[in-house]
Design an enzyme around this catalytic site. Structure first.
Site, PDB file in Angstrom:
ATOM      1  N   GLY A  15      -4.565  -7.626  -0.008  1.00  0.00           N
ATOM      2  CA  GLY A  15      -6.002  -7.592   0.258  1.00  0.00           C
ATOM      3  C   GLY A  15      -6.379  -7.383   1.715  1.00  0.00           C
ATOM      4  O   GLY A  15      -7.487  -7.725   2.118  1.00  0.00           O
ATOM      5  N   SER A  16      -5.490  -6.769   2.490  1.00  0.00           N
ATOM      6  CA  SER A  16      -5.866  -6.548   3.901  1.00  0.00           C
ATOM      7  C   SER A  16      -7.013  -5.540   3.997  1.00  0.00           C
ATOM      8  O   SER A  16      -7.895  -5.676   4.858  1.00  0.00           O
ATOM      9  CB  SER A  16      -4.666  -6.092   4.735  1.00  0.00           C
ATOM     10  OG  SER A  16      -4.221  -4.828   4.314  1.00  0.00           O
ATOM     11  N   HIS A 112      -5.391   5.943  -0.531  1.00  0.00           N
ATOM     12  CA  HIS A 112      -4.005   6.259  -0.869  1.00  0.00           C
ATOM     13  C   HIS A 112      -3.216   6.498   0.418  1.00  0.00           C
ATOM     14  O   HIS A 112      -3.666   7.249   1.293  1.00  0.00           O
ATOM     15  CB  HIS A 112      -3.941   7.502  -1.766  1.00  0.00           C
ATOM     16  CG  HIS A 112      -2.566   7.791  -2.250  1.00  0.00           C
ATOM     17  ND1 HIS A 112      -1.973   7.048  -3.265  1.00  0.00           N
ATOM     18  CD2 HIS A 112      -1.633   8.678  -1.840  1.00  0.00           C
ATOM     19  CE1 HIS A 112      -0.740   7.508  -3.460  1.00  0.00           C
ATOM     20  NE2 HIS A 112      -0.501   8.485  -2.604  1.00  0.00           N
ATOM     21  N   ASP A 148      -4.619  10.053  -8.411  1.00  0.00           N
ATOM     22  CA  ASP A 148      -4.658  10.470  -6.993  1.00  0.00           C
ATOM     23  C   ASP A 148      -4.998  11.945  -6.823  1.00  0.00           C
ATOM     24  O   ASP A 148      -4.421  12.634  -5.971  1.00  0.00           O
ATOM     25  CB  ASP A 148      -3.303  10.166  -6.312  1.00  0.00           C
ATOM     26  CG  ASP A 148      -2.997   8.672  -6.301  1.00  0.00           C
ATOM     27  OD1 ASP A 148      -3.944   7.873  -6.257  1.00  0.00           O
ATOM     28  OD2 ASP A 148      -1.807   8.310  -6.355  1.00  0.00           O
ATOM     29  N   HIS A 174      -1.002   1.170   7.707  1.00  0.00           N
ATOM     30  CA  HIS A 174      -2.011   0.146   7.409  1.00  0.00           C
ATOM     31  C   HIS A 174      -3.087   0.109   8.492  1.00  0.00           C
ATOM     32  O   HIS A 174      -4.272  -0.028   8.191  1.00  0.00           O
ATOM     33  CB  HIS A 174      -1.367  -1.227   7.249  1.00  0.00           C
ATOM     34  CG  HIS A 174      -0.551  -1.332   5.982  1.00  0.00           C
ATOM     35  ND1 HIS A 174      -0.945  -0.759   4.790  1.00  0.00           N
ATOM     36  CD2 HIS A 174       0.635  -1.919   5.714  1.00  0.00           C
ATOM     37  CE1 HIS A 174      -0.043  -0.992   3.862  1.00  0.00           C
ATOM     38  NE2 HIS A 174       0.946  -1.694   4.398  1.00  0.00           N
ATOM     39  N   GLU A 177      -5.395   2.874   7.770  1.00  0.00           N
ATOM     40  CA  GLU A 177      -6.200   2.560   6.579  1.00  0.00           C
ATOM     41  C   GLU A 177      -7.377   1.664   6.943  1.00  0.00           C
ATOM     42  O   GLU A 177      -8.481   1.834   6.415  1.00  0.00           O
ATOM     43  CB  GLU A 177      -5.338   1.810   5.551  1.00  0.00           C
ATOM     44  CG  GLU A 177      -4.326   2.666   4.840  1.00  0.00           C
ATOM     45  CD  GLU A 177      -3.556   1.898   3.773  1.00  0.00           C
ATOM     46  OE1 GLU A 177      -3.119   2.542   2.826  1.00  0.00           O
ATOM     47  OE2 GLU A 177      -3.386   0.666   3.907  1.00  0.00           O
TER      48      GLU A 177
END
Ligand code: GRF
Length: 192
Positions: A15-16, A112, A148, A174, A177
């Protein structure tokens, strides 16, 4: 008339990305409208549950293992999301293949961790790290019944340096993202 913007975030794991969306938007204003984040997970032990609670958000848990079929789960998921009256639905690490039972009723976007159309599906970070390419990246796209494969809304590149390990590359992915997804969400919410 000003009203709330309901942002529904679906997640399955740590859940970051959910957390970056909560921090950036929950109870914040886009123009005149205040955003409210709702969280939905398919995993009762997802790490993101504690993260959401930290911000006073109680995630809705729909354990997919309790459903007889993929379609039944998707039907219930679509009912649940629709009941929240979403202005935008975001899949942020939601690890489910969705059937038309969901995708035909609910418009959503997905995060993604590769430069689509390369490396669709699971283990995308690993696949792109091992590909021999010098860049990987992150994509935000619209969700369709085909995995996707929906319209690409935005992408960002991440260099794969000779000193990178799978761990350092994953961290870089990450980090990217955590800015790309909120930026796209802000753009979409602002356009509503
Ligand atoms: C992200 O890398 C996302 O792109 C992938 O799953 C991961 C979820 O991470 N599909 P988190 O749960 O948001 O920390």
């Amino acid at each position: 008339m000003a009203h709330t913007l309901n942002l529904v975030v679906l997640f399955s794991g740590k859940g970051s990305n959910l957390e970056t969306l909560i921090e950036r938007f929950h109870h914040k204003k886009i123009g005149e409208r205040e955003v409210r984040v709702f969280a939905v997970t398919n995993r009762p032990n997802a790490g993101g549950i504690a993260r959401a609670r930290h911000y006073g958000i109680e995630p809705i848990v729909l354990d997919h293992t309790l459903f007889a079929s993929r379609e039944e789960f998707d039907e219930m998921l679509a009912d649940t999301v629709a009941s929240l009256r979403p202005d935008l639905v975001v899949m942020a690490g939601f690890m489910r293949i969705l059937t038309p039972r969901f995708t035909e009723r609910i418009e959503a976007i997905n995060l993604h961790p590769s430069l689509l159309p390369l490396f669709r599906g699971t283990r995308a970070i690993e696949k792109s790290f091992k590909s021999g390419m010098k860049v990987g990246g992150v994509t935000v796209h619209r969700v369709t019944a085909e995995l996707d494969s929906g319209e690409i809304l935005d992408q960002a590149c991440v260099k794969i340096e000779p000193i990178d390990t799978i761990e350092s590359f994953t961290e870089k992915i990450h980090r990217v993202e955590h800015t790309l997804l909120p930026d796209v969400v802000e753009r979409l919410l602002s356009s509503l």
